[in-house]
Design a protein around this motif. Structure first.
Motif, mmCIF file in Angstrom:
data_model
loop_
_atom_site.group_PDB
_atom_site.id
_atom_site.type_symbol
_atom_site.label_atom_id
_atom_site.label_comp_id
_atom_site.label_asym_id
_atom_site.label_seq_id
_atom_site.Cartn_x
_atom_site.Cartn_y
_atom_site.Cartn_z
ATOM 1 N N TRP A 1 -8.292 -10.480 -14.242
ATOM 2 C CA TRP A 1 -7.301 -9.799 -15.037
ATOM 3 C C TRP A 1 -6.295 -9.140 -14.102
ATOM 4 O O TRP A 1 -6.587 -8.873 -12.930
ATOM 5 N N LEU A 2 -5.112 -8.847 -14.613
ATOM 6 C CA LEU A 2 -4.087 -8.221 -13.787
ATOM 7 C C LEU A 2 -4.580 -6.917 -13.176
ATOM 8 O O LEU A 2 -4.360 -6.645 -11.987
ATOM 9 N N THR A 3 -5.276 -6.089 -13.950
ATOM 10 C CA THR A 3 -5.723 -4.800 -13.429
ATOM 11 C C THR A 3 -6.816 -4.952 -12.366
ATOM 12 O O THR A 3 -7.007 -4.042 -11.550
ATOM 13 N N ASP A 4 -7.544 -6.079 -12.364
ATOM 14 C CA ASP A 4 -8.483 -6.342 -11.267
ATOM 15 C C ASP A 4 -7.737 -6.398 -9.938
ATOM 16 O O ASP A 4 -8.185 -5.846 -8.925
ATOM 17 N N GLY A 5 -6.596 -7.091 -9.950
ATOM 18 C CA GLY A 5 -5.806 -7.217 -8.732
ATOM 19 C C GLY A 5 -5.142 -5.919 -8.326
ATOM 20 O O GLY A 5 -5.066 -5.588 -7.135
ATOM 21 N N LEU A 6 -4.648 -5.155 -9.305
ATOM 22 C CA LEU A 6 -4.012 -3.880 -8.991
ATOM 23 C C LEU A 6 -5.031 -2.902 -8.392
ATOM 24 O O LEU A 6 -4.717 -2.177 -7.435
ATOM 25 N N ALA A 7 -6.237 -2.886 -8.935
ATOM 26 C CA ALA A 7 -7.287 -2.032 -8.377
ATOM 27 C C ALA A 7 -7.628 -2.467 -6.953
ATOM 28 O O ALA A 7 -7.868 -1.636 -6.073
ATOM 29 N N ALA A 8 -7.635 -3.777 -6.723
ATOM 30 C CA ALA A 8 -7.942 -4.294 -5.386
ATOM 31 C C ALA A 8 -6.870 -3.913 -4.379
ATOM 32 O O ALA A 8 -7.172 -3.668 -3.212
ATOM 33 N N LEU A 9 -5.618 -3.869 -4.806
ATOM 34 C CA LEU A 9 -4.546 -3.431 -3.915
ATOM 35 C C LEU A 9 -4.795 -2.001 -3.441
ATOM 36 O O LEU A 9 -4.651 -1.683 -2.253
ATOM 37 N N LEU A 10 -5.172 -1.124 -4.362
ATOM 38 C CA LEU A 10 -5.423 0.270 -4.011
ATOM 39 C C LEU A 10 -6.631 0.397 -3.086
ATOM 40 O O LEU A 10 -6.577 1.087 -2.059
ATOM 41 N N LEU A 11 -7.709 -0.271 -3.442
ATOM 42 C CA LEU A 11 -8.925 -0.192 -2.634
ATOM 43 C C LEU A 11 -8.721 -0.841 -1.267
ATOM 44 O O LEU A 11 -9.097 -0.275 -0.236
ATOM 45 N N GLY A 12 -8.144 -2.042 -1.258
ATOM 46 C CA GLY A 12 -7.951 -2.750 -0.003
ATOM 47 C C GLY A 12 -7.041 -2.003 0.953
ATOM 48 O O GLY A 12 -7.292 -1.960 2.167
ATOM 49 N N TRP A 13 -5.989 -1.397 0.422
ATOM 50 C CA TRP A 13 -5.062 -0.645 1.264
ATOM 51 C C TRP A 13 -5.774 0.557 1.877
ATOM 52 O O TRP A 13 -5.582 0.886 3.053
ATOM 53 N N PHE A 14 -6.628 1.211 1.101
ATOM 54 C CA PHE A 14 -7.393 2.349 1.619
ATOM 55 C C PHE A 14 -8.320 1.912 2.744
ATOM 56 O O PHE A 14 -8.371 2.540 3.814
ATOM 57 N N LEU A 15 -9.065 0.825 2.533
ATOM 58 C CA LEU A 15 -9.977 0.338 3.573
ATOM 59 C C LEU A 15 -9.218 -0.110 4.811
ATOM 60 O O LEU A 15 -9.656 0.126 5.948
ATOM 61 N N ASP A 16 -8.078 -0.740 4.599
ATOM 62 C CA ASP A 16 -7.243 -1.185 5.709
ATOM 63 C C ASP A 16 -6.809 0.001 6.567
ATOM 64 O O ASP A 16 -6.843 -0.049 7.804
ATOM 65 N N ARG A 17 -6.410 1.078 5.936
ATOM 66 C CA ARG A 17 -5.966 2.265 6.666
ATOM 67 C C ARG A 17 -7.122 2.891 7.455
ATOM 68 O O ARG A 17 -6.936 3.367 8.580
ATOM 69 N N LEU A 18 -8.314 2.894 6.884
ATOM 70 C CA LEU A 18 -9.461 3.422 7.609
ATOM 71 C C LEU A 18 -9.720 2.630 8.887
ATOM 72 O O LEU A 18 -9.944 3.202 9.963
ATOM 73 N N LEU A 19 -9.701 1.310 8.781
ATOM 74 C CA LEU A 19 -9.964 0.468 9.947
ATOM 75 C C LEU A 19 -8.867 0.599 10.996
ATOM 76 O O LEU A 19 -9.139 0.557 12.195
ATOM 77 N N HIS A 20 -7.633 0.750 10.548
ATOM 78 C CA HIS A 20 -6.525 0.851 11.483
ATOM 79 C C HIS A 20 -6.457 2.217 12.163
ATOM 80 O O HIS A 20 -5.782 2.366 13.180
ATOM 81 N N ARG A 21 -7.149 3.200 11.621
ATOM 82 C CA ARG A 21 -7.192 4.513 12.267
ATOM 83 C C ARG A 21 -8.128 4.526 13.480
ATOM 84 O O ARG A 21 -7.993 5.374 14.369
ATOM 85 N N VAL A 22 -9.072 3.626 13.512
ATOM 86 C CA VAL A 22 -10.085 3.656 14.577
ATOM 87 C C VAL A 22 -9.459 3.247 15.909
ATOM 88 O O VAL A 22 -8.850 2.179 16.011
ATOM 89 N N PRO A 23 -9.606 4.052 16.952
ATOM 90 C CA PRO A 23 -9.067 3.701 18.277
ATOM 91 C C PRO A 23 -10.020 2.765 19.026
ATOM 92 O O PRO A 23 -10.739 3.186 19.936
ATOM 93 N N TRP A 24 -10.019 1.512 18.643
ATOM 94 C CA TRP A 24 -10.990 0.566 19.197
ATOM 95 C C TRP A 24 -10.939 0.494 20.718
ATOM 96 O O TRP A 24 -11.968 0.313 21.365
ATOM 97 N N ASN A 25 -9.753 0.632 21.305
ATOM 98 C CA ASN A 25 -9.627 0.554 22.755
ATOM 99 C C ASN A 25 -10.236 1.750 23.477
ATOM 100 O O ASN A 25 -10.461 1.684 24.685
ATOM 101 N N ASP A 26 -10.465 2.840 22.772
ATOM 102 C CA ASP A 26 -10.934 4.061 23.414
ATOM 103 C C ASP A 26 -12.366 4.433 23.060
ATOM 104 O O ASP A 26 -12.876 5.443 23.551
ATOM 105 N N LEU A 27 -13.014 3.653 22.216
ATOM 106 C CA LEU A 27 -14.383 3.984 21.841
ATOM 107 C C LEU A 27 -15.311 3.869 23.054
ATOM 108 O O LEU A 27 -15.243 2.897 23.803
ATOM 109 N N PRO A 28 -16.177 4.854 23.268
ATOM 110 C CA PRO A 28 -17.123 4.761 24.396
ATOM 111 C C PRO A 28 -18.139 3.653 24.152
ATOM 112 O O PRO A 28 -18.628 3.473 23.031
ATOM 113 N N LEU A 29 -18.447 2.912 25.198
ATOM 114 C CA LEU A 29 -19.391 1.808 25.117
ATOM 115 C C LEU A 29 -20.570 2.072 26.038
ATOM 116 O O LEU A 29 -20.452 2.809 27.022
ATOM 117 N N PRO A 30 -21.729 1.462 25.754
ATOM 118 C CA PRO A 30 -22.891 1.620 26.642
ATOM 119 C C PRO A 30 -22.582 1.105 28.051
ATOM 120 O O PRO A 30 -21.728 0.228 28.235
#
Length: 268
Positions: free
Chosen positions: A214-243
């Motif tokens: 349904w159309l609202t399935d896609g609209l809800a996915a836009l909101l959720l996906g954009w939120f998850l995308d922003r969370l992942l893009h906030r992570v400083p992958w180059n600076d995370l400490p590694l073992p």
């Protein structure tokens, strides 16, 4: 004191990466929007809109347009396309940069999408529009409600939110980042934006048109996906400490990822 040598361990400062729009207010807005849309559907609102859009798509389905939409919809195949492509790019970047960090990005993306999109689909229990035209041939007013836990098994009852659209936002964002890294930051801005933004829009249109959602399935996915995308893009992958045992694969790579298409080279 003579003979005493002081050693220092230099640690990179781990700071969240900037995203656009900046600040957490927009993330709160996205989550609130998803919650408000879900509440509205549960209260019976917007269902007439979903039904009207579906009736329009059924009445306007020439073969050429249907097949075009069907082919374009393949852009959202997570297990068959998005994850293998992202994984292959991550391996290539990891080998070139001598860094395990691109693999961490892909692994985190898989976990974030797996732990959010799937459970929400099970919880909301909404039939797809195709349940009206395929067995068990539900009436439209029976198929369209959300939290419809009385649906019989096999009624395509995991439609909300659209996994195709949400996954496209997150995974194509990762693919765009990895393409920037693989080209050493020389990916044209236009290509970056095309990879990043075109697939989610295409999939919103095609999944709705084909009756997969349904159309609202896609609209809800836009909101959720954009939120998850922003969370992942906030992570400083180059600076995370590694073992320590991964010190030989601790390299950094160009990870420009801003939504305006500007690519940034990492600094030491």
């Amino acid at each position: 004191m003579v003979g005493v040598q002081e050693t220092r361990t230099v640690r990179r400062k781990v700071r969240l990466r900037p995203v656009r729009p900046g600040g957490w207010w927009f993330d709160v807005l996205l989550v609130a929007g998803f919650g408000a849309l879900t509440w509205a559907l549960a209260a019976g609102h917007l269902l007439d809109l979903d039904l009207a859009v579906r009736r329009w798509t059924v009445d306007h389905d020439p073969a050429a347009l249907w097949w075009t939409a069907r082919i374009l919809n393949l852009l959202g195949q997570g297990g068959a396309l998005l994850m293998p492509v992202a994984g292959g790019l991550a391996v290539a970047v990891a080998w070139r940069a001598r860094s395990v960090r691109p693999l961490l990005l892909v692994a985190a993306t898989f976990l974030v999408t797996y732990l959010t999109i799937g459970p929400l689909k099970v919880w909301t229990d909404r039939a797809a529009p195709s349940a009206v035209t395929k067995e068990p041939f539900l009436a439209p007013e029976v198929a369209v409600p959300i939290f419809n836990h009385q649906l019989p098994p096999g009624t395509y009852d995991m439609g909300y939110p659209s996994g195709h659209v949400a996954n496209a936002i997150v995974w194509y964002g990762v693919i765009a980042v990895l393409l920037v890294a693989l080209t050493a930051g020389r990916l044209p801005v236009g290509a970056y934006r095309l990879v990043r933004f075109a697939p989610p829009v295409i999939l919103l249109c095609t999944t709705t048109y084909l009756g997969y959602h349904w159309l609202t399935d896609g609209l809800a996915a836009l909101l959720l996906g954009w939120f998850l995308d922003r969370l992942l893009h906030r992570v400083p992958w180059n600076d995370l400490p590694l073992p320590a045992r991964l010190r030989g694969w601790d390299g950094r790579y160009p990870d420009g990822r801003h939504t305006d298409g500007r690519h940034t080279e990492p600094t030491n």
